[in-house]
Structures are given as structure tokens and as C-alpha cells.
Write an enzyme that holds these catalytic residues in place. Structure first.
Site, PDB file in Angstrom:
ATOM      1  N   MET A  20      34.508  46.301  40.980  1.00 37.90           N
ATOM      2  CA  MET A  20      35.534  45.747  40.341  1.00 37.90           C
ATOM      3  C   MET A  20      34.568  44.315  39.536  1.00 37.90           C
ATOM      4  O   MET A  20      35.066  43.427  39.100  1.00 37.90           O
ATOM      5  CB  MET A  20      36.699  44.823  41.074  1.00 37.90           C
ATOM      6  N   GLY A  21      33.522  44.472  39.526  1.00 38.57           N
ATOM      7  CA  GLY A  21      32.566  43.598  38.617  1.00 38.57           C
ATOM      8  C   GLY A  21      32.117  42.341  39.398  1.00 38.57           C
ATOM      9  O   GLY A  21      32.364  42.124  40.391  1.00 38.57           O
ATOM     10  N   HIS A  27      26.508  44.414  45.766  1.00 36.01           N
ATOM     11  CA  HIS A  27      26.647  45.556  44.887  1.00 36.01           C
ATOM     12  C   HIS A  27      25.553  46.228  44.521  1.00 36.01           C
ATOM     13  O   HIS A  27      25.261  47.384  44.372  1.00 36.01           O
ATOM     14  CB  HIS A  27      27.461  45.104  43.416  1.00 36.01           C
ATOM     15  N   GLN A  51      45.735  47.694  42.665  1.00 37.28           N
ATOM     16  CA  GLN A  51      45.736  47.310  43.982  1.00 37.28           C
ATOM     17  C   GLN A  51      45.724  46.020  44.415  1.00 37.28           C
ATOM     18  O   GLN A  51      45.321  45.649  45.357  1.00 37.28           O
ATOM     19  CB  GLN A  51      44.234  47.755  44.339  1.00 37.28           C
ATOM     20  N   LYS A 141      31.724  46.260  53.876  1.00 37.20           N
ATOM     21  CA  LYS A 141      32.229  45.100  53.865  1.00 37.20           C
ATOM     22  C   LYS A 141      33.908  45.302  53.732  1.00 37.20           C
ATOM     23  O   LYS A 141      34.508  44.434  54.323  1.00 37.20           O
ATOM     24  CB  LYS A 141      31.794  44.353  52.583  1.00 37.20           C
ATOM     25  N   GLN A 145      38.572  50.387  53.813  1.00 38.12           N
ATOM     26  CA  GLN A 145      38.513  51.046  52.751  1.00 38.12           C
ATOM     27  C   GLN A 145      37.598  52.389  52.726  1.00 38.12           C
ATOM     28  O   GLN A 145      38.394  53.356  52.221  1.00 38.12           O
ATOM     29  CB  GLN A 145      37.882  50.024  51.518  1.00 38.12           C
ATOM     30  N   SER A 177      30.559  38.248  48.452  1.00 34.84           N
ATOM     31  CA  SER A 177      31.626  38.589  47.649  1.00 34.84           C
ATOM     32  C   SER A 177      31.972  38.168  46.524  1.00 34.84           C
ATOM     33  O   SER A 177      31.590  37.043  46.209  1.00 34.84           O
ATOM     34  CB  SER A 177      32.813  38.241  48.516  1.00 34.84           C
ATOM     35  N   SER A 178      32.471  38.808  45.467  1.00 38.88           N
ATOM     36  CA  SER A 178      32.682  38.099  44.117  1.00 38.88           C
ATOM     37  C   SER A 178      33.663  37.185  44.459  1.00 38.88           C
ATOM     38  O   SER A 178      33.821  35.981  43.537  1.00 38.88           O
ATOM     39  CB  SER A 178      33.612  39.325  43.535  1.00 38.88           C
TER      40      SER A 178
HETATM   41  P1  AMP Z   1      34.277  45.180  45.113  1.00 40.19           P
HETATM   42  O1  AMP Z   1      33.784  44.826  43.571  1.00 40.19           O
HETATM   43  O2  AMP Z   1      34.800  43.904  45.774  1.00 40.19           O
HETATM   44  O3  AMP Z   1      35.521  46.200  44.727  1.00 40.19           O
HETATM   45  O4  AMP Z   1      33.171  46.137  45.504  1.00 40.19           O
HETATM   46  C1  AMP Z   1      32.545  47.389  45.288  1.00 40.19           C
HETATM   47  C2  AMP Z   1      31.706  47.802  46.283  1.00 40.19           C
HETATM   48  O5  AMP Z   1      30.928  47.007  46.806  1.00 40.19           O
HETATM   49  C3  AMP Z   1      32.881  48.043  47.526  1.00 40.19           C
HETATM   50  O6  AMP Z   1      32.327  49.478  48.032  1.00 40.19           O
HETATM   51  C4  AMP Z   1      32.404  47.025  48.418  1.00 40.19           C
HETATM   52  O7  AMP Z   1      32.642  47.452  49.800  1.00 40.19           O
HETATM   53  C5  AMP Z   1      31.176  46.845  47.962  1.00 40.19           C
HETATM   54  N1  AMP Z   1      30.697  45.518  48.520  1.00 40.19           N
HETATM   55  C6  AMP Z   1      31.106  44.300  48.178  1.00 40.19           C
HETATM   56  N2  AMP Z   1      30.665  43.349  48.712  1.00 40.19           N
HETATM   57  C7  AMP Z   1      29.501  43.634  49.684  1.00 40.19           C
HETATM   58  C8  AMP Z   1      28.659  43.347  50.348  1.00 40.19           C
HETATM   59  N3  AMP Z   1      28.538  41.884  50.892  1.00 40.19           N
HETATM   60  N4  AMP Z   1      27.854  44.125  51.041  1.00 40.19           N
HETATM   61  C9  AMP Z   1      27.720  45.618  50.753  1.00 40.19           C
HETATM   62  N5  AMP Z   1      28.667  45.893  50.015  1.00 40.19           N
HETATM   63  C10 AMP Z   1      29.482  45.426  49.353  1.00 40.19           C
END
Ligand code: AMP
Length: 269
Positions: A20-21, A27, A51, A141, A145, A177-178
Site C-alpha cells: 500500500m506504498g 517492503h 480493507q 509482520k 494475512q 511499518s508505514s
Molecule cells: P503494506 O504496505 O503495509 O500493506 O505491506 C505490504 C507488504 O509488506 C505486506 O506483505 C507486509 O506484511 C510487508 N511488510 C510490511 N512491513 C514489514 C516489515 N517490517 N517486515 C517485513 N515485511 C513487511
């Protein structure tokens, strides 16, 4: 996107990283792994409205496509970035019967974010339909999911391998985390309690009952500025709460740090 991949992907193994950027090193670790294991990497950036079970959360979700593209450009290999509009993902009158996620949807995150995983399944299914990846990379993380996406690919019999990837943390231990972008420096520091609680649970697992561990963690949060939503030690496959420690036992946490909801998890044994 489909035309480009038709032209470029013949005979190639496509690795896909849906996001989600507001990209960060977590990422990028997924992109690097995909790049190591595949011939072509596609990264999608789409803040999926379906979501979000909370309109404020959707509105406040960090978005910064220019910076995301700069980060991706720094990676040595070429990565195809897919940044669709909402209508590309959900054409008018688009409707797919939601699948039954069974208990997986009622536990942990599912309990507190009704409809969240239905939205996740909907968008990932649609992204897979467009990108047709051989392998798709997901971070642990979002532990639940990964289990839900596995169930979904099995349900639709999709020819894609789901690759779970380790959690990337700041040096302090805070899971990247974003949403961390929305924390002040003081909050970032306070949020370390999440990692400390997981470490504490790991330390205690061989010598204490699960009920005692849970009580200790809840007490840690009562003394902190964060509000604990749940702490649960679960079976890694069924995600059901454990009352006794067993191999693979996994601790999962969600907590509010001010306005920001954070999640994290750790394998204990
Ligand atoms: P998101 O942009 O938050 O939807 O995350 C996109 C992908 O990146 C998802 O598969 C998350 O689980 C993964 N992700 C997010 N944060 C982390 C992290 N700290 N370590 C590993 N994978 C991550």
C-alpha cells in the site's frame, strides 16, 4: 499492465510484491528476495479502500508516491511498479462472491477489524488476476494475512507460490511499518514496549504458564502509554489461542499508540 507483462514476461518467472506504498526497508526486503528468486519483479502500490474498516484510518494512511518511486529507483534491478487507480482494480459493477474464511476471520485481527480480511482477499485476488505471478511475497509482520492469503490461493487453486518473509525491524526492535510515519519521536520510543513484550513472552515461555505470561504482558501495557488491544499466544496454523506452550507457539499483539494502531508478532518456541 497486462499488455506490458504479456510482452515482457514470456518464459519468465514473475515475482510479485503487493503493497500500500509509503515504502520502507520491510517492503524493500520483499523486493530484494523476489529479485533474487525471480526473473521479473512487479511491485504494486494501491491503498485498498475495501480493507479499511475505519474511514479515518483510510484518510490518514500515509501516501507518498514520489518518494516511493525514488526508493524503488535506487534498487539496482528493474522493478515494474503498478500503481493502479481504484476503477482499474474495481471496475464499475465489479462484484465477486466473498469466500468463507472460517475461523481465521474471527480471531486476532479479525475480531477487531471486521471486514478487513474480506477486503484483503478481494484486492489480492484481483491483483493476482492482473499480474499472474509465479511467486508472491508477503511479510510475516502481517502474520494472519499470510495464513489468509494461503487459504485464498488454495480455495481458488491459484498457481502461485506464497513466500512468507521475515519481519524487518528498526535497530531499536520496532517493527517497520508505514504507520510508524505517523508517530512522534516520543511515541516511537513508547511503542518499543511492543517488541519488549514479545521478547518478554519469549523469555518466559519455557518457565511459565501462558496465563502468567499474558498477565505479565498486560501489566507491562497498563504501566505504559499504549493501549493494548490484544495479546494472544496462538497455534501458528489455526491461529487459535493456546493454553499450553507447544512447538511453533506464536505471540501476536495489537496496540494503540495515540491514534496509531500497531501490530507485531514473534515465534516463541
Ligand atoms: P503494506 O504496505 O503495509 O500493506 O505491506 C505490504 C507488504 O509488506 C505486506 O506483505 C507486509 O506484511 C510487508 N511488510 C510490511 N512491513 C514489514 C516489515 N517490517 N517486515 C517485513 N515485511 C513487511
Amino acid at each position: 499492465m497486462q499488455r506490458r507483462l504479456e510482452n515482457e514476461s514470456a518464459g519468465k518467472r514473475i515475482g510479485f510484491v503487493p503493497t500500500m506504498g509509503a515504502l520502507h526497508a520491510g517492503h524493500l526486503s520483499l523486493v530484494k528476495r523476489a529479485d533474487d528468486e525471480c526473473d521479473l519483479v512487479v511491485l504494486s502500490i494501491f491503498v485498498n479502500p475495501t480493507q479499511f474498516n475505519n474511514a479515518e484510518d483510510l484518510k490518514n494512511y500515509p501516501r507518498n508516491i514520489e518518494r516511493d518511486l525514488e526508493l524503488i529507483a535506487q534498487i539496482k534491478s528493474d522493478v515494474i511498479v503498478f500503481n493502479p487507480g481504484e476503477r482499474e482494480i474495481y471496475p464499475e459493477n465489479y462484484a465477486v462472491e466473498p469466500i468463507d474464511l472460517g475461523k481465521l476471520d474471527d480471531l486476532l485481527e479479525g475480531k477487531f477489524r471486521p471486514g478487513h480480511f474480506t477486503g484483503v482477499v478481494e484486492v489480492v485476488r484481483r491483483l493476482f488476476e492482473i499480474v499472474k505471478p509465479n511467486r508472491a511475497y508477503f511479510g510475516l509482520k502481517d502474520f494472519q494475512q499470510v495464513a489468509i492469503i494461503r487459504l485464498m490461493t488454495k480455495f481458488y487453486e491459484l498457481p502461485v507460490e506464497i513466500v512468507p518473509c521475515e519481519i524487518v525491524r528498526e535497530e531499536s526492535g520496532l517493527a517497520m511499518s508505514s504507520r510508524n510515519e505517523r508517530l512522534s519521536d516520543a511515541q516511537r520510543n513508547d511503542a518499543l514496549i511492543i517488541y519488549q513484550a514479545l521478547r518478554k513472552a519469549k523469555e518466559m515461555i519455557h518457565s511459565h504458564e501462558i496465563a502468567e505470561i499474558t498477565e505479565t504482558i498486560e501489566e507491562m501495557f497498563r504501566k505504559s502509554s499504549l493501549e493494548l488491544e490484544y495479546f494472544d499466544i496462538v497455534n501458528p496454523e489455526t491461529l487459535e489461542s493456546l493454553s499450553n506452550a507447544e512447538k511453533g507457539a506464536h505471540a501476536c499483539i495489537a496496540a494503540h499508540c495515540g491514534e496509531v494502531r500497531l501490530i507485531d508478532n514473534m515465534q516463541l518456541i
